[in-house]
Design an enzyme around this catalytic site. Sequence first.
Site, PDB file in Angstrom:
ATOM      1  N   ARG A 229      14.277   0.693  31.995  1.00 39.82           N
ATOM      2  CA  ARG A 229      14.129  -0.238  31.012  1.00 39.82           C
ATOM      3  C   ARG A 229      12.715  -1.172  30.972  1.00 39.82           C
ATOM      4  NH1 ARG A 229      16.443  -4.623  31.424  1.00 39.82           N
ATOM      5  NH2 ARG A 229      18.331  -3.944  32.233  1.00 39.82           N
TER       6      ARG A 229
ATOM      7  N   LYS B 253       7.149   7.565  11.649  1.00 40.49           N
ATOM      8  CA  LYS B 253       6.545   8.134  10.442  1.00 40.49           C
ATOM      9  C   LYS B 253       5.237   9.208  10.709  1.00 40.49           C
ATOM     10  CE  LYS B 253      10.026   6.006   8.417  1.00 40.49           C
ATOM     11  NZ  LYS B 253      10.015   4.766   8.965  1.00 40.49           N
TER      12      LYS B 253
ATOM     13  N   TYR C 122       9.098  -3.308   3.564  1.00 43.55           N
ATOM     14  CA  TYR C 122      10.179  -2.380   3.689  1.00 43.55           C
ATOM     15  C   TYR C 122      11.440  -3.106   3.523  1.00 43.55           C
ATOM     16  CZ  TYR C 122      13.411   0.730   6.213  1.00 43.55           C
ATOM     17  OH  TYR C 122      14.517   1.126   6.691  1.00 43.55           O
TER      18      TYR C 122
ATOM     19  N   ASP D 223       2.087  -4.678   9.681  1.00 46.91           N
ATOM     20  CA  ASP D 223       2.672  -3.328   9.830  1.00 46.91           C
ATOM     21  C   ASP D 223       1.698  -2.223   9.116  1.00 46.91           C
ATOM     22  OD1 ASP D 223       4.023  -0.964   9.103  1.00 46.91           O
ATOM     23  OD2 ASP D 223       6.057  -2.255   8.559  1.00 46.91           O
TER      24      ASP D 223
HETATM   25  O1  P1T Z   1      12.986   3.211  10.588  1.00 42.10           O
HETATM   26  P1  P1T Z   1      12.375   2.394  11.561  1.00 42.10           P
HETATM   27  O2  P1T Z   1      11.634   3.258  12.596  1.00 42.10           O
HETATM   28  O3  P1T Z   1      13.254   1.642  12.200  1.00 42.10           O
HETATM   29  O4  P1T Z   1      11.041   1.611  10.737  1.00 42.10           O
HETATM   30  C1  P1T Z   1      11.159   0.581   9.781  1.00 42.10           C
HETATM   31  C2  P1T Z   1      10.119   0.738   8.902  1.00 42.10           C
HETATM   32  C3  P1T Z   1       9.004  -0.444   9.260  1.00 42.10           C
HETATM   33  N1  P1T Z   1       7.986  -0.468   8.201  1.00 42.10           N
HETATM   34  C4  P1T Z   1       7.960   0.401   7.327  1.00 42.10           C
HETATM   35  C5  P1T Z   1       6.503   0.054   6.606  1.00 42.10           C
HETATM   36  C6  P1T Z   1       8.606   1.175   7.021  1.00 42.10           C
HETATM   37  O5  P1T Z   1       8.461   2.065   5.847  1.00 42.10           O
HETATM   38  C7  P1T Z   1       9.947   1.601   7.826  1.00 42.10           C
HETATM   39  C8  P1T Z   1      11.030   2.610   7.663  1.00 42.10           C
HETATM   40  N2  P1T Z   1      10.905   2.948   6.210  1.00 42.10           N
HETATM   41  C9  P1T Z   1      11.774   4.059   5.716  1.00 42.10           C
HETATM   42  C10 P1T Z   1      12.714   4.654   6.539  1.00 42.10           C
HETATM   43  C11 P1T Z   1      11.230   4.479   4.262  1.00 42.10           C
HETATM   44  O6  P1T Z   1      11.688   5.551   3.849  1.00 42.10           O
HETATM   45  O7  P1T Z   1      10.665   3.773   3.857  1.00 42.10           O
END
Ligand code: P1T
Length: 387
Positions: free
Chosen positions: A56, A205, A108, A180
Amino acid sequence: MTRVLPDELSGSFATRAIHAGQRPDPMSGAIMTPIYQTSTYVQDAVGENKGYEYARGRNPTREALERNVASLEGGQHGFAFSSGTGCLDSIMKLFQSGDHIVCGENVYGGTFRLFDKLLTRFGLRFTYVDSRDLQKVADAMTPETRGVVIETPTNPLMRLTDIAGCAGIAHRHDAILIVDNTFTTPYFQRPLEYGADIVWHSTTKYLNGHSDMIGGLAVLNDDVLAERLQFILNAAGAVPGPFDAWLVLRGTKTLHLRMRQHDANGRAMAAWLADRVGEDRVYYPGLASHPQHDLAKRQMSGFGGMISVDLGTRERAVQVLNRVRVFSLAESLGGVESLISHPASMTHASVEASRRDSIGLSDGLIRLSCGVEDEGDLIGDIEQAMG
Ligand code: P1T
């Protein structure tokens, strides 16, 4: 704590994307970082170990990824997490009850949900502002403000915030700026260079790029903040498994190549859409008609593959979404394959309709994540879907 080695911060982006954080395996010479699929490490004697005690806290595969992305963002320290949301949750644990955070009003939906539905229960207080206007950010700052949180461009309205201006405001008030950078990636925008204190990603992403895992990663320079985040990472435990870390590491090797193609396809698609539905309905910072195109050119070196289009009504949006053949109707973005979505009912369903209305996120909005397929096939698909 994963610190980037000095030589990992020099050299061109493409070379660092492929090599930073990685070296041949000392045991075998394997060129690719092994997946250290282990939960613990055997100790030589009580109190004597090779620097690894329990996975961890530290894992060599994860550390290779952390150094790699930290290098790409131009930062000293990287921390990988089990999701983007888990990453942000851990970052927010740097604050304490009573602290006030200024947040961009369009983020988001899951970011808003984390803040509004969960972290407010632990005494954090949030003010949401249209951070396109720096005066609004400045006006929202209070003596208790400890952090400013922005996405630029925003999901899904593709609005920008002047990162350097925002950092100046945050620092004048003894607050940190958290950015972000998921949509743009360090290939096109490096917020730390503009004064941000923490830059973070949903590695789910573009950094991974192949839609086959969920993860997050934060990069920062400040040693004290980094030590606190390392403590949170281990104490709260939202860490990725080594295989997922390895998948992102494989993805970042081609980040520069993929981003160039996402950008080329994004520009071509945005231009075609502007022609088809009118430039005021197409949200893409690379269009000269985007109200913040000048800022985009200043702080981004490319615009990527994310485009939103207002088709006027929910019915029209649904009609187009249901007809695509090359694009796939799905949440998420940033993979090699093109995705299309309906933010109001998908990624931003957790934002109340009244709040969506007030920020201009309409039911007629669709969002495209242009992948790296053939540009003509992508445009042809949207053309046939629009009928
Ligand atoms: O899904 P996750 O890895 O927890 O990330 C969240 C997140 C954070 N910041 C941005 C700009 C994001 O677009 C996302 C997740 N977004 C999607 C799943 C979406 O389809 O917009």
